[in-house]
Scaffold this active site. Structure first.
Site, PDB file in Angstrom:
ATOM      1  N   GLU A  46     -45.638   8.744   1.358  1.00 41.14           N
ATOM      2  CA  GLU A  46     -44.740   8.940   0.220  1.00 41.14           C
ATOM      3  C   GLU A  46     -44.750  10.416  -0.147  1.00 41.14           C
ATOM      4  O   GLU A  46     -45.783  10.952  -0.550  1.00 41.14           O
ATOM      5  CB  GLU A  46     -45.194   8.082  -0.974  1.00 41.14           C
ATOM      6  CG  GLU A  46     -44.363   8.324  -2.225  1.00 41.14           C
ATOM      7  CD  GLU A  46     -44.932   7.615  -3.470  1.00 41.14           C
ATOM      8  OE1 GLU A  46     -45.606   6.572  -3.321  1.00 41.14           O
ATOM      9  OE2 GLU A  46     -44.691   8.126  -4.572  1.00 41.14           O
ATOM     10  N   ARG A  50     -41.324  15.772  -6.775  1.00 38.99           N
ATOM     11  CA  ARG A  50     -41.771  16.561  -7.931  1.00 38.99           C
ATOM     12  C   ARG A  50     -41.752  18.057  -7.660  1.00 38.99           C
ATOM     13  O   ARG A  50     -42.020  18.850  -8.555  1.00 38.99           O
ATOM     14  CB  ARG A  50     -43.202  16.158  -8.319  1.00 38.99           C
ATOM     15  CG  ARG A  50     -43.289  14.766  -8.879  1.00 38.99           C
ATOM     16  CD  ARG A  50     -44.745  14.386  -9.133  1.00 38.99           C
ATOM     17  NE  ARG A  50     -44.908  12.968  -8.935  1.00 38.99           N
ATOM     18  CZ  ARG A  50     -46.073  12.343  -8.883  1.00 38.99           C
ATOM     19  NH1 ARG A  50     -47.191  13.031  -9.036  1.00 38.99           N
ATOM     20  NH2 ARG A  50     -46.124  11.049  -8.695  1.00 38.99           N
ATOM     21  N   LYS A 134     -44.807  -1.317  -7.472  1.00 41.99           N
ATOM     22  CA  LYS A 134     -45.892  -0.343  -7.624  1.00 41.99           C
ATOM     23  C   LYS A 134     -46.526  -0.579  -8.994  1.00 41.99           C
ATOM     24  O   LYS A 134     -45.819  -0.775  -9.985  1.00 41.99           O
ATOM     25  CB  LYS A 134     -45.281   1.055  -7.546  1.00 41.99           C
ATOM     26  CG  LYS A 134     -46.166   2.198  -7.991  1.00 41.99           C
ATOM     27  CD  LYS A 134     -45.522   3.521  -7.581  1.00 41.99           C
ATOM     28  CE  LYS A 134     -46.173   4.697  -8.291  1.00 41.99           C
ATOM     29  NZ  LYS A 134     -46.048   5.950  -7.530  1.00 41.99           N
TER      30      LYS A 134
HETATM   31  C1  3PG Z   1     -48.529   8.637  -7.851  1.00 43.14           C
HETATM   32  O1  3PG Z   1     -47.558   9.341  -8.001  1.00 43.14           O
HETATM   33  O2  3PG Z   1     -48.474   7.542  -7.294  1.00 43.14           O
HETATM   34  C2  3PG Z   1     -49.785   9.111  -8.412  1.00 43.14           C
HETATM   35  O3  3PG Z   1     -49.590  10.277  -9.140  1.00 43.14           O
HETATM   36  C3  3PG Z   1     -50.867   9.349  -7.436  1.00 43.14           C
HETATM   37  O4  3PG Z   1     -51.966   9.414  -8.239  1.00 43.14           O
HETATM   38  P1  3PG Z   1     -53.344  10.032  -7.777  1.00 43.14           P
HETATM   39  O5  3PG Z   1     -53.121  11.505  -7.657  1.00 43.14           O
HETATM   40  O6  3PG Z   1     -54.276   9.676  -8.906  1.00 43.14           O
HETATM   41  O7  3PG Z   1     -53.714   9.412  -6.483  1.00 43.14           O
END
Ligand code: 3PG
Length: 231
Positions: A46, A50, A134
């Site tokens: 993924e 951003r 999700k």
């Molecule tokens: C996401 O976008 O799914 C999360 O920001 C990932 O979160 P993490 O950096 O805590 O793994």
């Protein structure tokens, strides 16, 4: 989303137990990063939208890296749906779902993984025909205990928890019957990315790809596709 897209999404998300969540600033790092992750066994990636480079990273990975599915994350609006599909994303992920975003993904050629943090949000998306969601942000929203508690009233829904998931707790999430996979950024730490330490990223990917799921059996022959009607 059609039930065929549910099947496609289940296939993508069950190829490995962990979906790396990648926020890439420098487009030049996208291809070596993706190759390093795929070499370790994680094949559904993924790439979040951003950063300004997000779309170009998706396009580059799609064009140059074999053996993976590249999805677009943090898809928030109709324009990003179109842009992500145009760049070659094979699945879309959002932190939540709004009526406008749901309208935009209707008829979209690739599957959509919408985010939820509550039972009510999950029920609303199930009514729209989304059976795989999700769970975000997983740890702040209640973590393993919360997600486990959703299993009894919402048995038809499978979740991909992300947000605070890492090497320390991924196995515990994956042991839940309603977890199809987990997502997280821990397999591509910022310092390894900045220094181009692809060997370390492959090692982290390899470790993550080995995290077992002894109870739900999703990867041992089942499609991972839950039973939600009405698509
Ligand atoms: C996401 O976008 O799914 C999360 O920001 C990932 O979160 P993490 O950096 O805590 O793994």
């Amino acid at each position: 989303m059609t039930s065929g897209q549910d099947e496609a999404l289940a296939g993508i998300l069950t190829a490995a137990p962990v979906v790396p969540v990648l926020t890439i600033e420098d487009r030049a790092t996208a291809v070596p990063l993706a190759r390093a992750l795929v070499a370790g066994g994680l094949t559904a990636l993924e790439v979040t939208l951003r950063t300004a480079a997000g779309l170009e990273c998706i396009r580059a990975i799609k064009g140059e890296v074999e053996g993976c599915n590249v999805g677009a994350g943090t898809v928030l609006d109709a324009r990003q749906v179109d842009d992500a599909v145009g760049a070659g994303a094979t699945f879309l992920v959002s932190p939540g779902a709004s009526p406008k975003l749901l309208a935009a993904v209707r008829g979209c050629p690739v599957p959509f993984l919408p985010g939820v943090a509550t039972a009510g949000e999950a029920m609303a998306l199930a009514e729209e025909g989304f059976a795989i969601l999700k769970f975000f942000p997983a740890e702040p929203a209640g973590g393993i205990a919360y997600l486990k508690a959703l299993g009894a009233p919402l048995p038809g829904i499978r979740f991909c928890p992300t947000g605070g998931v890492g090497a320390k707790n991924a196995a515990e999430y994956l042991a839940l019957a309603n977890v199809i996979c987990v997502g997280g950024s821990w397999v591509a730490p910022g310092d390894a990315l900045a220094s181009g330490n692809w060997t370390r990223i492959t090692a982290l990917s390899r470790e993550a790809a080995q995290i077992g799921r002894p109870q739900n059996g999703v990867r041992s022959g089942k499609s991972g596709l839950p039973n939600v009607a009405g698509r």
